[in-house]
Design a protein around this motif. Structure first.
Motif, PDB file in Angstrom:
ATOM      1  N   ALA A   1     -12.403  38.365  47.508  1.00 54.03           N
ATOM      2  CA  ALA A   1     -13.344  38.634  48.602  1.00 54.03           C
ATOM      3  C   ALA A   1     -14.780  38.464  48.135  1.00 54.03           C
ATOM      4  N   HIS A   2     -15.604  37.970  49.060  1.00 52.31           N
ATOM      5  CA  HIS A   2     -17.048  37.918  48.809  1.00 52.31           C
ATOM      6  C   HIS A   2     -17.740  39.127  49.450  1.00 52.31           C
ATOM      7  N   ARG A   3     -17.176  39.560  50.594  1.00 54.14           N
ATOM      8  CA  ARG A   3     -17.733  40.748  51.238  1.00 54.14           C
ATOM      9  C   ARG A   3     -17.168  41.985  50.533  1.00 54.14           C
ATOM     10  N   LEU A   4     -17.944  42.553  49.683  1.00 56.18           N
ATOM     11  CA  LEU A   4     -17.446  43.636  48.835  1.00 56.18           C
ATOM     12  C   LEU A   4     -17.112  44.898  49.615  1.00 56.18           C
ATOM     13  N   SER A   5     -17.631  45.000  50.845  1.00 57.22           N
ATOM     14  CA  SER A   5     -17.309  46.176  51.670  1.00 57.22           C
ATOM     15  C   SER A   5     -15.838  46.211  52.051  1.00 57.22           C
ATOM     16  N   THR A   6     -15.162  45.071  51.966  1.00 54.99           N
ATOM     17  CA  THR A   6     -13.751  45.015  52.386  1.00 54.99           C
ATOM     18  C   THR A   6     -12.786  45.416  51.280  1.00 54.99           C
ATOM     19  N   ILE A   7     -13.288  45.663  50.070  1.00 55.33           N
ATOM     20  CA  ILE A   7     -12.374  45.945  48.952  1.00 55.33           C
ATOM     21  C   ILE A   7     -12.613  47.324  48.341  1.00 55.33           C
ATOM     22  N   ARG A   8     -13.283  48.190  49.082  1.00 56.38           N
ATOM     23  CA  ARG A   8     -13.577  49.525  48.539  1.00 56.38           C
ATOM     24  C   ARG A   8     -12.311  50.298  48.181  1.00 56.38           C
ATOM     25  N   GLU A   9     -11.233  50.064  48.959  1.00 51.85           N
ATOM     26  CA  GLU A   9     -10.011  50.848  48.760  1.00 51.85           C
ATOM     27  C   GLU A   9      -9.099  50.254  47.698  1.00 51.85           C
ATOM     28  N   ALA A  10      -9.513  49.176  47.043  1.00 51.41           N
ATOM     29  CA  ALA A  10      -8.666  48.554  46.016  1.00 51.41           C
ATOM     30  C   ALA A  10      -8.452  49.508  44.845  1.00 51.41           C
ATOM     31  N   ASP A  11      -7.254  49.463  44.257  1.00 51.35           N
ATOM     32  CA  ASP A  11      -6.948  50.317  43.106  1.00 51.35           C
ATOM     33  C   ASP A  11      -7.757  49.893  41.878  1.00 51.35           C
ATOM     34  N   VAL A  12      -7.869  48.589  41.704  1.00 46.96           N
ATOM     35  CA  VAL A  12      -8.633  48.050  40.569  1.00 46.96           C
ATOM     36  C   VAL A  12      -9.447  46.862  41.073  1.00 46.96           C
ATOM     37  N   ILE A  13     -10.700  46.820  40.702  1.00 45.59           N
ATOM     38  CA  ILE A  13     -11.553  45.668  41.035  1.00 45.59           C
ATOM     39  C   ILE A  13     -11.851  44.925  39.739  1.00 45.59           C
ATOM     40  N   LEU A  14     -11.516  43.641  39.712  1.00 47.86           N
ATOM     41  CA  LEU A  14     -11.808  42.800  38.551  1.00 47.86           C
ATOM     42  C   LEU A  14     -13.084  42.009  38.848  1.00 47.86           C
ATOM     43  N   VAL A  15     -14.050  42.112  37.975  1.00 53.34           N
ATOM     44  CA  VAL A  15     -15.304  41.365  38.140  1.00 53.34           C
ATOM     45  C   VAL A  15     -15.271  40.200  37.158  1.00 53.34           C
ATOM     46  N   MET A  16     -15.293  38.996  37.697  1.00 52.90           N
ATOM     47  CA  MET A  16     -15.181  37.806  36.856  1.00 52.90           C
ATOM     48  C   MET A  16     -16.510  37.061  36.781  1.00 52.90           C
TER      49      MET A  16
ATOM     50  N   ILE B   1     -15.299  40.579  33.122  1.00 53.06           N
ATOM     51  CA  ILE B   1     -16.369  41.275  32.388  1.00 53.06           C
ATOM     52  C   ILE B   1     -16.418  42.759  32.725  1.00 53.06           C
ATOM     53  N   GLU B   2     -15.843  43.144  33.890  1.00 54.15           N
ATOM     54  CA  GLU B   2     -15.786  44.559  34.279  1.00 54.15           C
ATOM     55  C   GLU B   2     -14.512  44.794  35.072  1.00 54.15           C
TER      56      GLU B   2
ATOM     57  N   LYS C   1     -23.354  50.803  36.961  1.00 56.66           N
ATOM     58  CA  LYS C   1     -24.579  50.039  37.207  1.00 56.66           C
ATOM     59  C   LYS C   1     -24.619  48.714  36.435  1.00 56.66           C
ATOM     60  N   GLY C   2     -23.490  48.048  36.461  1.00 56.29           N
ATOM     61  CA  GLY C   2     -23.393  46.742  35.790  1.00 56.29           C
ATOM     62  C   GLY C   2     -23.508  45.591  36.772  1.00 56.29           C
ATOM     63  N   PHE C   3     -22.781  44.524  36.470  1.00 61.10           N
ATOM     64  CA  PHE C   3     -22.860  43.302  37.276  1.00 61.10           C
ATOM     65  C   PHE C   3     -22.307  43.532  38.686  1.00 61.10           C
ATOM     66  N   TYR C   4     -21.227  44.327  38.796  1.00 55.24           N
ATOM     67  CA  TYR C   4     -20.645  44.620  40.109  1.00 55.24           C
ATOM     68  C   TYR C   4     -21.647  45.354  40.998  1.00 55.24           C
ATOM     69  N   ALA C   5     -22.289  46.349  40.432  1.00 58.75           N
ATOM     70  CA  ALA C   5     -23.288  47.120  41.190  1.00 58.75           C
ATOM     71  C   ALA C   5     -24.409  46.201  41.656  1.00 58.75           C
ATOM     72  N   GLU C   6     -24.786  45.257  40.802  1.00 59.37           N
ATOM     73  CA  GLU C   6     -25.828  44.292  41.164  1.00 59.37           C
ATOM     74  C   GLU C   6     -25.369  43.426  42.336  1.00 59.37           C
ATOM     75  N   LEU C   7     -24.087  42.942  42.296  1.00 59.85           N
ATOM     76  CA  LEU C   7     -23.537  42.127  43.388  1.00 59.85           C
ATOM     77  C   LEU C   7     -23.473  42.934  44.685  1.00 59.85           C
ATOM     78  N   TYR C   8     -22.999  44.183  44.565  1.00 62.27           N
ATOM     79  CA  TYR C   8     -22.812  45.025  45.749  1.00 62.27           C
ATOM     80  C   TYR C   8     -24.153  45.348  46.406  1.00 62.27           C
ATOM     81  N   ASN C   9     -25.102  45.714  45.610  1.00 66.61           N
ATOM     82  CA  ASN C   9     -26.417  46.081  46.150  1.00 66.61           C
ATOM     83  C   ASN C   9     -27.135  44.882  46.751  1.00 66.61           C
ATOM     84  N   SER C  10     -26.877  43.696  46.187  1.00 66.92           N
ATOM     85  CA  SER C  10     -27.534  42.490  46.719  1.00 66.92           C
ATOM     86  C   SER C  10     -27.073  42.192  48.140  1.00 66.92           C
ATOM     87  N   GLN C  11     -25.849  42.619  48.501  1.00 66.33           N
ATOM     88  CA  GLN C  11     -25.340  42.385  49.849  1.00 66.33           C
ATOM     89  C   GLN C  11     -25.951  43.337  50.867  1.00 66.33           C
TER      90      GLN C  11
END
Length: 578
Positions: free
Chosen positions: A532-547, A553-554, A565-575
């Protein structure tokens, strides 16, 4: 050398129909023998008409009756010979096309992805059609032509050896002309066939992406590109046709020389009393029949060059390396638990550029794994590897502890349900499109799946509901509606593992929320991979892999990754940035 090997392969296909081939040869012999016997009767008939008032009508009547029977028998034999030739040709063409299409199913996706679809279509359709035309002409004219030449020589030798030698001495000219042309036409016809495939590929690409072409004002560039390839096709076609069209007039010139030589030599022989007028007439008829096959054979040789050039392209396609062989007597999984392990996986589409390297992952049964990251980081590639659309270069992927290379691709893919961002529908009814993965599904099951995917309401509004026939691209359906049908297709099968690659990218927000709820129910107890690109749709995932750059990488839950507050947080906040 390659031309010889192509010809050998064509003969191997023909060998399967050797009984029809023998029948064709036998009928050709009978047809030629009767055709060559007719001039003898004609010559005898002329000799029975010595002059005015000296005509043997009784003998003529017998000859005419005999000639009528021979002509009728020749027609029947020729008709039967053509039936045999047609049967051989179109059976061989059917076998070649079937083998090519079957092989296409065994080709790795890397070949399909790296070759224009139009070129592949051109090989399977246009090239095989050209091949069939040349093969049919070869059967129809080659056998009878060769036998006519040999038979005519034998008949002429029986009448007069000297005049026959005149014919034989001039004949090599025709053979030299045919050989000269044949050597030059093969490469030209091959170029013509390749350029035609390139043009088909461009047209297929432009038609399939016409909206994009118009949206970006690419019409003039597309026309310029088309004109360039079309000019190349015109150039190669003109050269091929020019050389092949020399054949007929050149051989006709040689044939006229043969006919003139027979006429002059025969006239002197008739004056000396060596030949009768009827025999001279018979000889002239034989000279005409003898030279005619050279026209046909030289034409056949030219057409065969085109056919062999096309066959060569088809055989090149058939000879492409297929997918790695399926395991024999390997394990067969009826229904997986859903654990997936990736150990030191490495993969690249091209050798000079690494994509995924040393990737390790352990997925427990029933977990929902979300895969996120920037474009080109390897998300979809990971899905391709899980489904064995591509094989890993190194490392191992296992399902329930069994390396997927030990499973057949069919058995592995039966365990997955897949919904992609790019939809695919076949030319069939809505019902058949939904039941593609489960052809024996009942009407109730199909409707239930459509309701679960929220496709039922718009399907009912279609002209014939579930019996509405869709075109390959879905016709007037919106992209979102097509995606709903693809979701319904998976919901009908309910496989033990799911892959959702931007599965709701074309659906409106309100419908997406409903489908997310349906997905949530469907994913219960099922291992699921969600891209998914829309990160709001994957909040309920058991594990999120950041590639990123082919590596994880996370990984963690939505909350833990935000807290890091790593790369995922940066992607999420940018949306959510204003």
């Amino acid at each position: 050398m390659k031309r010889k090997s192509t010809l050998k392969r064509v003969l191997c296909y023909i060998e399967e129909y050797r009984l029809y081939l023998l029948a064709s040869i036998l009928l050709a012999v009978l047809t030629v023998a009767l055709t060559l016997y007719a001039p003898i009767l004609t010559g005898d008939a002329i000799d029975y008409m010595i002059g005015k008032g000296a005509v043997d009508f009784a003998a003529l009547l017998k000859l005419l009756t005999k000639l009528g029977v021979i002509i009728a028998a020749t027609s029947v034999f020729q008709w039967l010979m053509n039936l045999c030739n047609n049967h051989i040709t179109y059976k061989v063409v059917m076998d070649v096309r079937t083998e090519a299409f079957d092989h296409m199913q065994d080709l790795p996706l890397s070949y399909i992805d790296s070759h224009p679809q139009g070129d592949i279509v051109s090989r399977l359709i246009a090239d095989i059609d050209q091949f069939s035309d040349g093969l049919l002409m070869g059967f129809t004219q080659l056998f009878t032509g060769v036998m006519t030449i040999l038979g005519t020589l034998l008949f002429m030798l029986s009448v007069n050896v000297g005049i026959t030698l005149v014919v034989v001495c001039i004949t090599p000219l025709s053979l030299l002309v045919a050989s000269f042309i044949a050597r030059r036409t093969h490469s030209m016809f091959k170029l013509q066939s390749e350029t035609r495939g390139e043009l088909t590929g461009l047209i297929d690409e432009m038609v399939g992406n016409q909206k994009v072409v118009k949206a970006f004002g690419h019409e003039e560039e597309a026309i310029a590109q088309f004109d360039e390839i079309n000019r190349q096709l015109q150039k190669h076609s003109l050269r091929a046709i020019f050389y092949s069209s020399i054949t007929n007039p050149a051989t006709r010139f040689v044939n006229s020389m043969v006919y003139a030589g027979v006429g002059v030599a025969g006239a002197f022989a008739a004056i000396r009393g060596v030949l009768s007028v009827g025999q001279l007439s018979c000889f002239l008829s034989y000279a005409n029949q003898y030279t005619k096959p050279f026209n046909e054979i030289s034409g056949v040789v030219t057409e065969l060059q085109n056919a062999l050039a096309c066959a060569e392209r088809v055989f090149d396609f058939i000879d492409q390396e297929p997918m790695s062989a399926e395991p024999v007597n390997g394990p067969h999984i009826e229904k997986v638990q859903g654990s997936v392990d990736l150990e030191n996986v490495q993969f690249s589409y091209t050798k000079d550029r690494e994509l995924i390297k040393n990737l390790n992952l352990h997925v427990k049964p029933g977990q929902r794994i979300a895969i996120v990251g920037p474009t080109g980081c390897g998300k979809s590639t990971l899905i391709n590897l899980l489904m064995r659309f591509y094989d890993v270069d190194a490392g191992c992927i296992s399902v329930d502890g069994t390396p997927i290379q030990k499973l057949t691709r069919e058995n592995l893919r039966q365990q997955y349900g897949m919904v992609l961002q790019e939809t695919w529908l076949k030319s069939a009814t809505v019902r058949e499109n939904i039941s593609y993965g489960k052809p024996d599904a009942t009407e109730e099951e199909i409707i239930e799946a459509a309701k679960a995917s929220h496709a039922h309401s718009f399907i009912r509004r279609l002209p014939k509901g579930y019996d509405t026939v869709l075109s390959e691209d879905g016709g007037s359906l919106s992209q979102g509606q097509k995606q709903l049908l693809c979701i319904a297709r998976v919901m009908l099968c309910l496989p033990p593992m799911l892959i959702l690659d931007e599965a709701t990218s074309s659906i409106d927000t309100r419908t997406e929320l409903k489908i997310q709820n349906a997905f949530a129910k469907m994913m219960e107890g099922r291992t699921s991979f969600i891209v998914a690109h829309r990160l709001s749709t994957i909040r309920e995932a058991d594990v999120i892999l950041v590639m990123r750059d082919g590596q994880i990488i996370e990984q963690g839950t939505h909350e833990s990754l935000l807290a890091a507050k790593g790369f995922y947080a940066e992607l999420y906040n940018s949306q959510w940035a204003v």
